[in-house]
Design an enzyme around this catalytic site. Structure first.
Site, PDB file in Angstrom:
ATOM      1  N   GLY A 178       0.615  -1.274   0.357  1.00  0.00           N
ATOM      2  CA  GLY A 178      -0.205   0.476  -0.339  1.00  0.00           C
ATOM      3  C   GLY A 178       0.991   1.325  -0.259  1.00  0.00           C
ATOM      4  O   GLY A 178       2.291   1.291  -0.625  1.00  0.00           O
ATOM      5  N   GLU A 179       0.520   2.122   0.244  1.00  0.00           N
ATOM      6  CA  GLU A 179       1.059   3.352   0.387  1.00  0.00           C
ATOM      7  C   GLU A 179       1.798   3.811  -0.618  1.00  0.00           C
ATOM      8  O   GLU A 179       2.288   4.679  -0.681  1.00  0.00           O
ATOM      9  CB  GLU A 179       1.881   3.061   1.932  1.00  0.00           C
ATOM     10  CG  GLU A 179       3.425   2.845   1.595  1.00  0.00           C
ATOM     11  CD  GLU A 179       3.908   2.203   2.977  1.00  0.00           C
ATOM     12  OE1 GLU A 179       5.366   3.115   2.820  1.00  0.00           O
ATOM     13  OE2 GLU A 179       4.217   2.751   3.507  1.00  0.00           O
ATOM     14  N   ALA A 180       0.645   3.919  -1.850  1.00  0.00           N
ATOM     15  CA  ALA A 180       1.143   3.766  -2.959  1.00  0.00           C
ATOM     16  C   ALA A 180       2.601   3.667  -3.710  1.00  0.00           C
ATOM     17  O   ALA A 180       3.123   3.964  -5.083  1.00  0.00           O
ATOM     18  CB  ALA A 180       1.081   5.963  -3.428  1.00  0.00           C
TER      19      ALA A 180
END
Length: 351
Positions: free
Chosen positions: A317-319
């Site tokens: 996650g977190e781009a």
């Protein structure tokens, strides 16, 4: 819904004529037709989205939205909620994966704190837009009120305005929030009418029993809120998260304002699915960055049109997956703009 009528405004239309011209240009380059595969498709699609014959993604904007989730009280994560604020601080200090990746591609990284159980420390890289100390436990009540949802959607749109003011050519949204794979799975289950057991996954590292517990929690929530799940606004309010709603708002705003989006993994894709259901034509502006290792990502990708760029087994996650795909987009644009045509090179075989 009356608080956010803008989310129902249809998306801008990509420029089909420019995309066609870009495809014609690809056919003139010194290579067999189609030999660069999806790199050709990327350049053509970006040309139509950016409305210019020679697209570029030199200026990338990254917004990470952070928030906590009341449903975490049900033991759906392997980590405590204090980690959300700690990880935002780590991102701000430059120590997180997204921090390293953003530096590597030369992109600004903004962190938007929408509300955590443990306060996020002050830092120049953190924008405080706190809606509350995380959402409510959606197994007992809606995750957020309609007013809170409106604020979250608007915060996503505000991030897009900052990106455009910075001259961004591509928008990447990311998230941080313990418990948010549960919320994302619940959102996707409601929008796809899928059973929770097919979309619930390990998230931060749950074992089989933990995944089963997560699926049961989602099933309980969907049953509780079944009367409001026939509309994406109700879905986001009842089982979403502040950061998921902000991502959805950002994606809608990008589509309306004509800014291409590189969509990250499972949680970001669930938000993109909500955005697609809110805003007609929004999916035209989404490029799917990668195939998350979360098992529930595949049906969401299919609903968004499929065709992710990378498959690296990532699920952070977190781009992180989206930023990892940026060099691929840049190479596609460089090939499109920099290769000689058959005529220019004096090579036989052109059209």
């Amino acid at each position: 819904m009356s608080q956010t009528p803008w989310v129902r405004v249809p998306a801008a239309a990509p420029d089909a004529a420019i995309a066609a011209a870009a495809a014609a240009h690809q056919a003139e380059l010194t290579k067999p037709a189609g030999s660069l595969g999806r790199l050709e498709d990327i350049a053509i699609r970006l040309a139509g989205l950016q409305r210019r014959a020679r697209p570029t993604v030199d200026r990338v904007w990254i917004s990470i939205f952070a928030a906590d989730h009341g449903v975490a009280a049900g033991g759906v994560s392997a980590f405590p909620q204090a980690v959300t604020a700690q990880m935002v601080a780590n991102m701000a200090a430059g120590g997180a994966a997204i921090s390293v990746l953003a530096r590597a591609i030369g992109a600004p990284l903004e962190l938007v704190n929408l509300g955590t159980v443990v306060p996020v420390p002050e830092h120049p890289a953190v924008r405080h837009a706190v809606i509350g100390p995380g959402t409510a436990d959606f197994t007992r009540q809606p995750a957020m009120s309609d007013a809170e949802l409106a604020i979250a959607l608007n915060e996503g749109a505000a991030a897009v305005e900052r990106a455009l003011a910075d001259g961004a050519e591509l928008f990447i949204g990311g998230e941080m929030g313990i418990g948010n794979t549960t919320a994302a799975a619940a959102v996707a289950c409601a929008l796809l009418h899928a059973p929770p057991r097919t979309l619930a996954g390990p998230g931060t590292g749950l074992n089989a029993a933990g995944v089963a517990r997560k699926a049961a929690v989602i099933e309980q929530a969907l049953a509780l809120h079944r009367n409001r799940l026939d509309d994406p606004v109700g879905v986001l309010a009842c089982v979403g998260g502040f950061e998921i709603a902000a991502l959805a708002g950002a994606y809608v705003a990008c589509a309306q304002r004509g800014l291409p989006v590189l969509v990250d993994g499972f949680i970001a894709s669930a938000a993109a699915l909500a955005a697609m259901r809110l805003c007609a034509g929004a999916q035209d502006w989404f490029l799917l960055a990668h195939c998350s290792a979360e098992p529930g990502h595949a049906p969401i990708r299919d609903a968004l049109g499929g065709g992710a760029l990378l498959d690296l087994g990532m699920r952070l996650g977190e781009a992180s997956g989206a930023v990892t795909a940026v060099p691929l987009l840049r190479l596609a644009c460089a090939l499109h703009a920099g290769m000689a045509t058959f005529a220019e090179a004096g090579v036989a075989g052109g059209a």
